[in-house]
Scaffold this active site. Structure first.
Site, PDB file in Angstrom:
ATOM      1  N   CYS B 340      23.758  54.287  37.869  1.00  0.00           N
ATOM      2  CA  CYS B 340      24.696  53.790  38.882  1.00  0.00           C
ATOM      3  C   CYS B 340      24.492  52.283  39.058  1.00  0.00           C
ATOM      4  CB  CYS B 340      24.445  54.530  40.198  1.00  0.00           C
ATOM      5  SG  CYS B 340      25.423  53.943  41.575  1.00  0.00           S
ATOM      6  N   TRP B 343      25.804  50.466  36.041  1.00  0.00           N
ATOM      7  CA  TRP B 343      27.275  50.514  36.024  1.00  0.00           C
ATOM      8  C   TRP B 343      27.845  49.320  36.788  1.00  0.00           C
ATOM      9  CZ3 TRP B 343      31.035  50.747  39.812  1.00  0.00           C
ATOM     10  CH2 TRP B 343      32.325  51.086  39.389  1.00  0.00           C
ATOM     11  N   HIS B 344      27.149  48.918  37.858  1.00  0.00           N
ATOM     12  CA  HIS B 344      27.653  47.833  38.694  1.00  0.00           C
ATOM     13  C   HIS B 344      27.565  46.473  38.013  1.00  0.00           C
ATOM     14  CE1 HIS B 344      27.579  50.843  41.864  1.00  0.00           C
ATOM     15  NE2 HIS B 344      28.381  50.048  42.551  1.00  0.00           N
ATOM     16  N   GLY B 345      26.700  46.333  37.041  1.00  0.00           N
ATOM     17  CA  GLY B 345      26.625  45.042  36.369  1.00  0.00           C
ATOM     18  C   GLY B 345      25.428  44.970  35.438  1.00  0.00           C
TER      19      GLY B 345
END
Lengths: 77, 499
Positions: B340, B343-345
């Site tokens: 997670c 996924w954000h960066g």
């Protein structure tokens, strides 16, 4: 139809005296049957009926009726 | 001459401009959306034309934001449409698995190439201690959102909970759909595809709700998030040591509100915009700071992503490790949140952030039983008092995690803590409110609105829906005007307080 034996295993695992579990019942409808507790129920069923499910088979279950069908197929019913 | 010049200017505005995505809070989007709605309503009875127009406009919307990389959408739509078809076409489990694997490799391969190549090369060079020149790779905006959106279609077919669509056109509507392509919600194909078939029906209540959500989103994004970030939060986060502890603390509270208003405001607008032409998207936020635990927070924050991760990552992991019982759950949660974060960066701050949430949630599982016993002993279980304490603790844990999320180097986090604990100067608070009334007022109002009962928001929406059309338009115009004032407002000067 959910067999009394399967119902008993589920209820015991959830510490419930009684709950009306039907074919179309889904996990969130049963008190205590959340995503974390789910593995305890599956393990209890595997231990009680001496069967082994595949992860793939478990992930496609939508309701208790599906679980009963899967269990029956493992038990050769 | 003048006419030609103007036409060229319009063309310049309408073509792809790098680093200038077509976000909802721009005037260009508002104008284009007005024309979109106009033509869409002309075609309302003709399904083919209506959907063709929606696909065309959506594709243009994405082209405007990502240039020629909009072509990825076509690849993504084709790969996932075919994968779904192939998976459903066979009864053989090994073949189903092979097709799923193929879809995953292509989807995640494209995502990884654009998003993570430089990060992976950087790590490799750090290990070998060699010089590294980042490759010039363009990151197509929204790629993480639409990759996950398309993948849930394939997963659901694999798990046999969804039948594949026979229409590539319908599938393109789903993948290209412009309201949620840049920043979600990551909608489910099972909820979205059936809506394509129906002729759009927008009730008076829907229209009221749609306009309300657009106004609310605009306020959250432009008036609160953008304004407090430029004029306050960014300054403190950039140089925390120049500010007192109280300002650092307020900047953290400000940043938490900023992230929430920015992201949920954008989701509100996406949901409102879709509703205006008859599509219902899933809810993405549900008062996340009212959460009483981290697990509860994730049921309220970015719901479309957390549900995605729960269904397609956590559950398979949990099943795989089920023999380890509670530890199986813990491993599943930790891995899910690491992913997670990533996924954000592509950055360590995102990984630390994910790891922190993974750790907090796994740890909570481990102490669940003793914790309940302890609460029972103190006789505070299920009391209002406990709820308030839990909400405050959860909020501050989330705030700390967001500090990590925001900081490209961990030193900033330490500096902010050091200022808070060793240089607090609480007396500056009064000066802060006096000298920056707008900033402090916006932060206060933002939180006030968040913590008010959700019934009140529903009451406002219902009241708004009942307002006559002309009233709605006037309120919308006023809201756009206020947002425009904030958008074009001069940046506030730096203020150093005396202490």
């Amino acid at each position: 139809m959910i067999s009394p034996e399967l119902k008993q295993v589920i209820l015991k695992q959830l510490n419930l005296d009684d709950f009306d579990i039907k074919d179309e019942t889904t996990a969130p409808e049963v008190p205590g049957w959340d995503s974390l507790n789910h593995i305890n129920i599956i393990l209890a069923i595997e231990e009680h009926f001496k069967v082994k499910f595949k992860s793939y088979e478990l992930l496609r279950l939508r309701c208790v009726g599906d679980l009963q069908k899967l269990l029956d197929s493992k038990l050769g019913k | 001459m003048l006419f030609n010049f103007d036409l060229y200017k319009i063309y310049e505005q309408l073509k792809f401009i790098p680093d200038s995505p077509l976000i909802f809070s721009t005037s260009l989007f508002l104008i284009l959306f007005f024309f979109f709605l106009l033509i869409y309503n002309l075609f309302i009875k003709n399904k083919t034309l209506r959907l063709a127009w929606l696909i065309l406009f959506s594709f243009y919307f994405y082209y405007k934001s990502a240039g020629y990389y909009a072509g990825i959408l076509i690849v993504s739509a084709a790969v996932n449409f075919l994968s779904g078809k192939w998976i459903a076409s066979t009864e053989k489990f090994s073949l189903k698995k092979l097709y799923l694997l193929l879809a995953l490799i292509i989807n995640l391969g494209i995502l990884s190439y654009f998003k993570y190549t430089n990060f992976i090369l950087q790590i490799f060079h750090d290990i070998t201690n060699s010089q590294f020149e980042p490759l010039d790779i363009f990151l197509p905006i929204g790629i993480s959102f639409y990759t996950f959106k398309s993948l849930n279609y394939v997963f659901d077919i694999y798990f046999d909970t969804l039948k594949p669509t026979n229409s590539f056109r319908d599938f393109c509507v789903y993948v290209f759909f412009f309201p949620n392509i840049l920043a979600g919600p990551i909608d489910r194909a099972s909820d979205f595809l059936p809506q394509i078939d129906k002729e759009p029906f927008i009730s008076k209540e829907d229209l009221g709700r749609a306009i309300f959500l657009i106004i609310l989103g605009l306020f959250k994004k432009v008036v609160i998030a953008d304004y407090i970030s430029i004029n306050f939060v960014d300054r403190v986060f950039d140089f925390p040591l120049r500010y007192t502890g109280i300002e650092n603390l307020l900047a953290i509270y400000g940043y938490v509100l900023q992230v929430y208003c920015d992201f949920s405001g954008y989701s509100d607008m996406a949901i409102g915009i879709s509703l205006m032409f008859g599509f219902r998207l899933m809810e993405n936020f549900n008062y996340p700071f009212k959460a009483t635990s981290i697990a509860n927070f994730w049921r309220r924050w970015h719901i479309s992503l957390s549900k995605w991760l729960l269904d397609y990552l956590f559950r398979p992991l949990q099943m795989k490790y089920r023999n380890l019982r509670v530890y199986g759950n813990m491993i599943g949660i930790f891995i899910t949140f690491l992913i997670c974060g990533l996924w954000h960066g592509a950055g360590w701050n995102y990984i630390y952030w994910g790891a922190m949430h993974g750790f907090m949630m796994s740890f909570a599982l481990l102490i669940q039983k003793p914790k309940t016993k302890f609460y029972n002993l103190l006789k505070i279980n299920n009391t209002k008092f406990l709820t308030i304490i839990q909400t405050i603790i959860t909020f501050h844990l989330v705030a700390i995690s967001f500090m990590i999320f925001r900081s490209s180097d961990i030193q900033t986090v330490f500096d902010m803590f050091s200022q808070i604990f060793t240089f607090f100067h609480g007396e500056v608070f009064i000066q802060f409110i006096e000298r920056l009334p707008l900033i402090s007022g916006l932060i206060f109002l933002g939180y006030l609105f968040h913590f008010m009962p959700s019934k009140l928001e529903n009451m406002i929406i219902n009241q708004f829906a009942k307002t006559p059309a002309i009233g709605k338009i006037i309120i919308l115009v006023i809201a756009i005007w206020i947002a425009a004032q904030f958008k074009t407002a001069d940046i506030q000067p730096f203020i150093y307080f005396q202490f």
